[in-house]
Every structure is written in structure tokens, then in C-alpha cells.
Design a protein around this motif. Structure first.
Motif, PDB file in Angstrom:
ATOM      1  N   THR A  88      15.579 -17.161  51.725  1.00 55.53           N
ATOM      2  CA  THR A  88      15.464 -18.169  52.601  1.00 55.53           C
ATOM      3  C   THR A  88      15.768 -18.017  54.127  1.00 55.53           C
ATOM      4  N   LEU A  89      14.713 -18.503  54.774  1.00 53.12           N
ATOM      5  CA  LEU A  89      14.859 -18.291  56.363  1.00 53.12           C
ATOM      6  C   LEU A  89      16.327 -18.691  56.837  1.00 53.12           C
ATOM      7  N   ILE A  90      16.797 -17.874  57.784  1.00 52.56           N
ATOM      8  CA  ILE A  90      18.036 -18.135  58.308  1.00 52.56           C
ATOM      9  C   ILE A  90      18.041 -19.055  59.546  1.00 52.56           C
ATOM     10  N   GLY A  91      17.008 -19.063  60.302  1.00 52.25           N
ATOM     11  CA  GLY A  91      17.042 -19.763  61.564  1.00 52.25           C
ATOM     12  C   GLY A  91      15.722 -19.151  62.418  1.00 52.25           C
ATOM     13  N   PRO A  92      15.872 -19.613  63.874  1.00 51.69           N
ATOM     14  CA  PRO A  92      14.848 -19.045  64.799  1.00 51.69           C
ATOM     15  C   PRO A  92      14.497 -17.553  64.688  1.00 51.69           C
ATOM     16  N   ALA A  93      13.385 -17.151  64.953  1.00 38.61           N
ATOM     17  CA  ALA A  93      12.908 -15.770  65.011  1.00 38.61           C
ATOM     18  C   ALA A  93      13.830 -15.194  66.205  1.00 38.61           C
ATOM     19  N   VAL A  94      14.279 -13.863  66.084  1.00 41.79           N
ATOM     20  CA  VAL A  94      15.064 -13.179  67.349  1.00 41.79           C
ATOM     21  C   VAL A  94      14.053 -11.935  67.937  1.00 41.79           C
ATOM     22  N   PRO A  95      14.016 -11.719  69.028  1.00 44.31           N
ATOM     23  CA  PRO A  95      13.270 -10.879  69.726  1.00 44.31           C
ATOM     24  C   PRO A  95      13.550  -9.360  69.244  1.00 44.31           C
ATOM     25  N   PHE A  96      12.660  -8.318  69.151  1.00 46.25           N
ATOM     26  CA  PHE A  96      12.692  -7.001  68.629  1.00 46.25           C
ATOM     27  C   PHE A  96      14.046  -6.434  68.917  1.00 46.25           C
ATOM     28  N   ALA A  97      14.502  -6.562  70.298  1.00 47.11           N
ATOM     29  CA  ALA A  97      15.927  -5.859  70.749  1.00 47.11           C
ATOM     30  C   ALA A  97      16.849  -6.107  69.764  1.00 47.11           C
ATOM     31  N   ASP A 118      25.287  -8.134  61.873  1.00 43.04           N
ATOM     32  CA  ASP A 118      25.983  -9.382  61.771  1.00 43.04           C
ATOM     33  C   ASP A 118      25.996  -9.832  60.459  1.00 43.04           C
ATOM     34  N   ILE A 119      24.939  -9.976  59.671  1.00 40.94           N
ATOM     35  CA  ILE A 119      24.830 -10.312  58.640  1.00 40.94           C
ATOM     36  C   ILE A 119      25.533  -9.583  57.308  1.00 40.94           C
ATOM     37  N   VAL A 120      25.346  -8.294  57.626  1.00 47.33           N
ATOM     38  CA  VAL A 120      26.251  -7.431  56.779  1.00 47.33           C
ATOM     39  C   VAL A 120      27.714  -7.380  57.031  1.00 47.33           C
ATOM     40  N   GLU A 121      28.295  -7.588  58.172  1.00 43.97           N
ATOM     41  CA  GLU A 121      29.533  -7.870  58.549  1.00 43.97           C
ATOM     42  C   GLU A 121      30.000  -9.092  57.793  1.00 43.97           C
ATOM     43  N   ALA A 122      29.239 -10.211  58.061  1.00 43.02           N
ATOM     44  CA  ALA A 122      29.630 -11.369  57.333  1.00 43.02           C
ATOM     45  C   ALA A 122      29.709 -11.583  55.877  1.00 43.02           C
ATOM     46  N   TYR A 123      28.655 -10.694  55.217  1.00 45.28           N
ATOM     47  CA  TYR A 123      28.914 -10.414  53.780  1.00 45.28           C
ATOM     48  C   TYR A 123      30.146  -9.653  53.475  1.00 45.28           C
ATOM     49  N   VAL A 143      23.034 -19.880  52.822  1.00 41.74           N
ATOM     50  CA  VAL A 143      22.711 -19.055  53.845  1.00 41.74           C
ATOM     51  C   VAL A 143      23.578 -19.633  54.792  1.00 41.74           C
ATOM     52  N   GLU A 144      24.195 -20.814  54.920  1.00 45.48           N
ATOM     53  CA  GLU A 144      24.832 -21.501  56.145  1.00 45.48           C
ATOM     54  C   GLU A 144      25.919 -20.382  56.851  1.00 45.48           C
ATOM     55  N   PRO A 145      26.833 -19.655  56.061  1.00 48.90           N
ATOM     56  CA  PRO A 145      27.831 -18.819  56.589  1.00 48.90           C
ATOM     57  C   PRO A 145      27.155 -17.841  57.382  1.00 48.90           C
ATOM     58  N   PHE A 146      25.947 -17.409  56.828  1.00 55.69           N
ATOM     59  CA  PHE A 146      25.272 -16.060  57.600  1.00 55.69           C
ATOM     60  C   PHE A 146      24.575 -16.670  58.809  1.00 55.69           C
ATOM     61  N   LYS A 147      24.051 -17.840  58.731  1.00 51.80           N
ATOM     62  CA  LYS A 147      23.365 -18.504  59.948  1.00 51.80           C
ATOM     63  C   LYS A 147      24.444 -18.753  60.940  1.00 51.80           C
ATOM     64  N   GLU A 148      25.449 -19.273  60.589  1.00 55.66           N
ATOM     65  CA  GLU A 148      26.370 -19.685  61.562  1.00 55.66           C
ATOM     66  C   GLU A 148      26.616 -18.212  62.396  1.00 55.66           C
ATOM     67  N   ARG A 149      27.146 -17.304  61.426  1.00 55.52           N
ATOM     68  CA  ARG A 149      27.289 -15.976  62.166  1.00 55.52           C
ATOM     69  C   ARG A 149      26.431 -15.484  63.074  1.00 55.52           C
ATOM     70  N   VAL A 150      25.256 -15.398  62.710  1.00 55.62           N
ATOM     71  CA  VAL A 150      24.199 -14.881  63.560  1.00 55.62           C
ATOM     72  C   VAL A 150      23.707 -15.765  64.594  1.00 55.62           C
ATOM     73  N   TYR A 151      23.982 -17.251  64.572  1.00 56.19           N
ATOM     74  CA  TYR A 151      23.462 -17.852  65.664  1.00 56.19           C
ATOM     75  C   TYR A 151      24.381 -18.632  66.686  1.00 56.19           C
ATOM     76  N   ALA A 152      25.749 -18.322  66.073  1.00 58.66           N
ATOM     77  CA  ALA A 152      27.120 -18.988  66.911  1.00 58.66           C
ATOM     78  C   ALA A 152      26.933 -18.489  68.296  1.00 58.66           C
ATOM     79  N   THR A 153      26.610 -17.142  68.510  1.00 61.68           N
ATOM     80  CA  THR A 153      26.755 -16.550  69.737  1.00 61.68           C
ATOM     81  C   THR A 153      25.526 -16.234  70.191  1.00 61.68           C
ATOM     82  N   ARG A 154      24.349 -16.670  69.746  1.00 59.67           N
ATOM     83  CA  ARG A 154      23.019 -16.369  70.323  1.00 59.67           C
ATOM     84  C   ARG A 154      22.339 -17.611  71.099  1.00 59.67           C
TER      85      ARG A 154
END
Ligand code: HEM
Ligand code: SF4
Lengths: 551, 104
Positions: free
Chosen positions: A498-507, A515-520, A540-551
């Protein structure tokens, strides 16, 4: 190992001579590229960004040591000294010259290796479990059936121009190492109540632009009927599959549009009309094929030899033993996986020197046999347990003992924009960066089983849909971006992530994965709850939150 | 394939025609003398759709020498140095962005 007969050898040699003539005519301008393209593709020759690419089949993932040495020779003589093992039990050479290809094919033909069924809209190289014939609990050796299907499908006149490519995979174990649910046809060997061997047949799986998990079309097809049944599927596909739109041409789309019941009914009609045809396999034919596979002369050995006990005191050895060595059917033997995923290296690549050395080690420790699996690693299928410490020392020197099999750095990645003309983005540098981030083995072990799969475009050669974490390269305004999916898997419980959200840049990709692994690690219920299980439990929600909360 | 003469060609800046050389697959660029070069600096640069179409047509006619010619963007910097116009073309010119596996 399977011994080719005279018919196979003649076929392969004739094919080389034919291609030599075609290349000559192309270079002389007697064939246009339009005319030649089909011919080269039939011999595994693609054009990539910087050069031709040459794809060679490793039928059912089994190689003899002379065959692997010949691959090393091709890499050294005609290419840049390395080869790339793919997810479909093929090897690819990335820098080969068209003018050299006939010689390379001829060299490979001398050990029975060829490039038929590696490209084009035909039945591709039939793949199977890389542990075939040695996996404990296996119903029987699936390579017998893979070989029957290979002989049946190679250059089959009716099925050389299917609507699109066609991939078949077989497994005979409860744990599916061949990813049969994401193939056009998946075959699972099992026994019925009468104790007869047959197949559960799945159809319509596939990745690419529109991923589908294969559906069971028939729970049991007797071994003697498998060719006629597969042919019935191919006929229905050949007749109704869409040729007008390349994106809708795979059998998965047909199965989806008709519905599995209707598709199954069509196949059943076709099959009932032909099941007692010349395609019926009598026992003799199967036994003849079986007899041409030779098996090692195993000895009676101890399962707990002194050498092993002594060496296990070394934590490095113990770690590798736990990670890369699996139980074998025979007492005293083990299956050894050779990781082609060193820290900072491109997944699946092996140098000519490594290939030669592995061939030597296979001769010394594994009855001259090497296996290639869809996770882009190699295996020595039958190693005496008392030889494990000696083998490990030599593999370690070769850089082939990274104890990361099935862990976070055992990444599947396609060639991406570094090589591939269809790519949106690079994938190898992403894999390399991730192997550096997770280079600490204690951390990797703490995380446990976690498959990261990366593709540089929607064609999904890197199986991103079925990675526990999938990374897909997309282009945004000329920049490389990556969509992240989680929760996919490719085994007997196959599911698309399942897609977790908007695409992120290469860097930022490696940061996001961290982040995803830490959340896990924070969210898992128990230390042995796998990443995919946590995603299944929480979504996917908790992972999504973790990834996008600060981005 | 649609004939290049019928293709709608739009260019957004300086462009070249690039392809792969038939016998070895190496990246080549069309030069201004009806030939091919492996050196981007020697490539013919076009600035209008009409010129691009003409260069592509001439390139496509050489089916023996080159495979799959197409128009690719370039950037010409203040010193007149020609650079590939996107990452794909940069990789085609410079090679892979990773270290190739080498023997230990
Ligand atoms: C020149 C390089 C390659 C080209 C042009 C290429 C092209 C493609 C295309 C067009 C598809 C989509 C097929 C469809 O959905 O109908 C595809 C799928 C696939 N390719 Fe590749 N590929 C390349 C390299 C590789 C490599 C290196 C691997 C293995 C690492 C690979 C394994 C696969 C697999 C497993 C699939 C998806 C399974 C499926 O649905 O068929 N390919 N490829
Ligand atoms: S997934 Fe796309 S980029 Fe990767 S090898 Fe396949 S076609 Fe190329």
C-alpha cells in the motif's frame, strides 16, 4: 544436474549459426533495425542506454560449475568483467558489442547455455525454487516439471507470438521461494488424497503497471495432464488476449476483465476437447526426464560434526551460519546462500573472479552445482556440514559471506536509470545507500526479516509491489522521486503493498526508510513480529504519520 | 514507427540528435557533416523545430550506422560548453553513476 541430449545441442548450435548470419547481415545493412530487432530479442539482446544488453537463461536456476565458469569467461572476454543476476533466474551482461555476440553465444552453447526465451512475446524461461531437489519437505523436485515445460514451450510455433510475454513459475514447497503468485501461471506441486502428484494452477498474477496476485484456476491437475492444461490456458489467452494495447496485453488483464470463473470455464472447454491428446504425459516420458537429472552421491554424515561445533565459537562464523545456512533434505548436509548484496554494492552483481571462484568452491564443496534465486543471490545446494567453516572462510575472502540474507540489506533492485532505457530514476544508488545505513548487523538482526524491493519505473522489474517495503522511481519535473509502499509480500501469502503518501525526492529516500523501520521497531508487539505482520495489524497510518509528520 | 517527417516536433531549447552505434551500441551524436560522433562537443546543435526535424530525418536515414535516433535537450553554458539537458542524457554521456564492480 540435467544432461542435455543431442536434440538440444543441435538446436542450440543451429540457433547460434543462424544468429551469426543475422548479425552479419545487419552490420552489412542487409537487414534494417526494424527487421533485426525481433531477431535479436529472440536471442536475448536488448539495447540499453550505453550499450547492448545480453540476457542469458539459467533454466530453473541450476548451473553446473563449467557453466558458471563460462559465464565468467563471457563477462571477462566480451564485457566489463561482471554480470548481473536477475529476479527471473537469468544473468545479464551490460556492455556487450553486437559484433561480439555470436561468439559469446557460441562459447555459451559449448556448455549448453543459450538465450532463448529470455525476451519477446513467448513463454519465458520457466523459473522455480532455487532450493529445488534439496529443500526439506518438498513434494518432489519441481525441476523435472520445469524441464518438461521448457521442452514443450521452447520455440513452440503456436505460442511464439503471444499477445505479450508469458512467465511460468513452479514450486513444490509449502514456503514459496519462486514467487508463483506474481507470474502469469503459477504452479504449486502437491499430492491429492490418492497420493498422486499434481498441480494447483494459478493464473493471472503479475506486476508491472497493473499488479495482480494470481488466482487459483484449478486446485488439482494431475501431472499427466499438465501440458494439455497449460496449453489450454495459452490457447484461450492467445485467442482473447489484447493485442491492440500493450498495457492491457498480459493475461492478468484478460483474467481480470473476464473474471476468473469465466476464464476458467473457457479453459475447461478447451481442455476437455484436448486433454487426451498427444500432450498427455505418460509415466515413461516423465521418468525419462527424471532419469536425466543426476543427483549427488550423498554420504552418511553427522549433523553435528566437530568442525562445526568448534567453529561456532567464532561469533562471525556463528552469525553467518544462523543467517545464510539452511537445513537440507539429507542429514549432515546444508544449503548455503551466497549473498550478492555486499554493503555498498549493486544488488545481484558478481565479478568474473567471483564466478570462477564460486565454480571452484562448488566443485570442492557442493558436487559442482550452483543455484540462482529470484532474490538475486546464489546458493550452493549441498554442502557437507563439516565443510561449512572452511567454505565460510573462503566465501568471506571473496566478499560473498555478508550475513544479510532475508534482512533489510538483502535488497532486490532493477538496473534503473544507470543502465535501462525505460527508467524514470536510478535504483542501484538507492540500494547502495540503504545498505550503508543498515550496515550494522546487530541492527539488521534486531529488525529481522524485511525485504526492500526497488524498481526504476512502473515496469516493476525490481518487484517493488511485493516488497515488504517497495520503492518505485517516478519523475517529477525532470527530478527523481520515489513512491514508497509497505506491506507487500511475494511468498505464499502474496499481497500488493500500500502506498503511504506522496513521492519523496532521491536524497530523502534513505531517511524515509529509516523512519519507517524506526516506527516498526517502536510499534511491533513482540520482537518476533515481522515488519509485514506489524503493517498487517496496524495498517499504514502510523507509518504514514511518522514519515510525513515532519516533512 | 511514425516517420520523423510526420512527427510533431517540439523543442524547448538547444537540442541534438542522439542514438546508439549499431555495431557496439555506444552513444553517438549527429554532427554537422552528415556523420556521427561520440563527442557531444562535436554534435550539431539545433534551435528550431524545423532544423530538429531535418536533422532527425537525415539521422534516421542512416539505419546501418545508428539505432533509434531521437532529439535530446542540451544546455549550452556561457562559455559555449555543451552539456546534456537532463539526467538520462547525462548518464548516457558519462556512464553509470555508480562504481562498476571490480575484482578484488
Ligand atoms: C534492459 C533491461 C530491461 C528491460 C527493457 C525490461 C523491460 C520490462 C518491461 C517492459 C516489463 C513490463 C512487462 C509488462 O508489464 O507487460 C518488465 C517486467 C519485469 N521484468 Fe524487466 N526489463 C529489464 C530488466 C530486467 C531485470 C534486470 C530484471 C530482474 C532484475 C527484470 C525482471 C522483470 C520482472 C520480474 C518483471 C515483472 C514481472 C511481470 O509482470 O512480468 N527485468 N520488464
Ligand atoms: S523496472 Fe523499469 S527501470 Fe527497472 S529495469 Fe525494469 S524497465 Fe528498467
Amino acid at each position: 544436474m540435467y544432461a542435455y541430449d543431442e536434440i538440444d545441442r543441435t538446436l542450440i548450435n543451429e540457433r547460434v549459426a543462424e544468429f551469426r548470419d543475422q548479425v552479419k547481415r545487419r552490420l552489412a545493412g542487409e537487414l534494417t533495425e526494424d527487421e533485426f530487432k525481433m531477431l535479436r530479442l529472440m536471442n536475448g539482446v536488448y539495447l540499453q542506454l550505453h550499450a547492448y544488453m545480453f540476457r542469458v537463461a539459467i533454466p530453473y536456476g541450476t548451473l553446473s560449475s563449467p557453466q558458471l565458469r563460462k559465464m565468467a569467461h563471457v563477462a571477462r572476454r566480451y564485457d566489463r568483467g561482471y554480470g548481473h543476476f536477475t529476479t527471473r533466474q537469468n544473468i545479464q551482461f551490460n556492455w556487450i558489442k553486437l559484433a561480439d555476440l555470436p561468439d559469446a553465444l557460441e562459447d555459451l552453447a559449448s556448455v549448453g547455455i543459450h538465450a532463448m526465451q529470455t525476451s519477446g512475446n513467448c513463454t519465458r524461461n520457466v523459473t522455480t525454487d532455487q532450493w529445488a531437489g534439496v529443500a526439506p519437505g518438498e513434494v518432489e523436485d519441481p525441476r523435472i516439471w520445469a524441464e518438461l515445460l521448457r521442452q514443450y514451450s521452447t520455440m513452440h510455433p503456436e505460442f511464439s507470438f503471444l499477445p505479450r510475454k508469458f512467465k511460468i513459475a513452479i514450486t513444490a514447497s509449502a514456503h514459496d521461494r519462486a514467487a508463483i503468485k506474481v507470474h502469469d501461471i503459477g504452479l504449486r506441486i502437491h499430492k491429492n488424497e490418492a497420493g498422486e502428484t499434481g498441480f494447483e494452477v494459478l493464473v493471472g498474477g503479475g506486476l508491472g503497471r497493473t499488479p495482480f496476485i494470481g488466482k487459483v484456476i484449478k486446485p488439482f491437475v494431475h501431472g499427466r495432464d499438465i501440458l494439455s492444461y497449460v496449453e489450454s490456458i495459452l490457447r484461450v489467452y492467445n485467442q482473447y488476449g489484447r493485442r491492440d494495447n500493450i498495457y492491457k496485453a498480459r493475461i492478468k488483464i484478460l483474467v481480470h476483465e473476464l473474471g476468473i470463473e469465466k476464464f476458467a470455464a473457457e479453459v475447461e472447454d478447451e481442455w476437455l476437447a484436448m486433454r487426451d491428446s498427444a500432450l498427455t504425459l505418460d509415466n515413461e516420458v516423465v521418468e525419462d526426464i527424471r532419469s536425466r537429472f543426476s543427483y549427488p552421491h550423498y554420504q552418511k554424515l553427522s549433523d553435528t560434526p566437530d568442525e562445526l561445533t568448534a567453529a561456532s565459537a567464532d561469533p562471525h562464523f556463528a552469525r553467518w551460519l544462523k543467517n545464510s545456512v539452511a537445513p537440507h533434505q539429507r542429514t549432515g548436509y546444508a544449503i548455503v546462500t551466497l549473498s550478492l548484496k555486499p554493503v555498498g554494492g549493486p544488488p545481484g552483481d558478481a565479478t568474473a573472479e567471483q564466478m570462477d571462484a564460486v565454480a571452484d568452491l562448488a566443485d570442492k564443496y557442493s558436487f559442482g552445482e550452483i543455484r540462482v534465486g529470484h532474490e538475486q543471490n546464489l546458493a550452493l545446494p549441498s554442502v557437507a556440514k563439516h565443510d561449512l567453516p572452511a567454505l565460510w572462510r573462503q566465501l568471506d575472502k571473496l566478499g560473498l559471506a555478508t550475513p544479510n540474507v532475508n534482512l533489510v540489506t538483502d535488497i532486490i533492485a532493477c538496473p534503473g536509470l544507470d543502465y535501462c532505457s525505460l527508467a524514470n530514476t536510478r535504483s542501484i544508488p538507492i540500494a547502495q545507500e540503504l545498505t550503508r545505513r543498515f550496515a550494522n548487523h546487530d541492527l539488521a538482526e534486531l529488525i529481522g526479516r524485511l525485504h526492500i524491493n526497488i524498481s526504476g519505473c512502473i515496469n516493476a522489474c525490481g518487484h517493488h509491489h511485493v516488497g515488504h517495503i517497495g520503492i518505485l522511481g517516478v519523475e517529477k519535473n525532470g527530478e527523481e522521486f520515489f513512491q514508497i509502499t509497505i506491506g507487500g509480500r511475494a511468498d505464499e501469502h502474496a499481497v500488493v503493498g500500500t502506498l503511504i503518501g506522496p513521492a519523496v525526492p532521491f536524497a530523502e529516500v534513505a531517511d524515509v526508510i529509516e523512519d519507517i523501520v524506526e516506527a516498526y521497531l517502536a510499534l511491533r508487539a513482540r520482537p518476533d513480529e515481522l515488519f509485514v505482520q506489524t503493517v498487517e495489524r496496524l495498517g499504514v497510518e502510523p507509518f504514514k504519520e511518522r514519515v510525513y509528520a515532519t516533512r | 514507427m511514425t516517420s520523423p517527417l510526420q512527427q510533431k516536433i517540439k523543442i524547448n531549447g538547444p537540442s541534438v540528435v542522439t542514438a546508439n552505434r549499431t555495431w557496439d551500441g555506444v552513444v553517438i551524436y549527429r554532427d554537422a557533416h552528415k556523420g556521427w560522433t561520440t563527442d557531444l562537443a562535436q554534435a550539431a546543435i539545433v534551435h528550431t523545430a524545423d532544423d530538429a526535424r531535418a536533422l532527425l530525418a537525415e539521422s534516421t536515414a542512416d539505419d546501418v550506422g545508428a539505432i533509434g535516433p531521437y532529439i535530446a535537450p542540451v544546455a549550452v553554458n556561457d562559455n559555449g560548453v555543451v552539456e546534456p539537458g537532463n539526467l538520462r542524457e547525462q548518464i548516457r554521456r558519462q556512464g553509470v553513476t555508480i562504481d562498476l564492480p571490480v575484482s578484488a
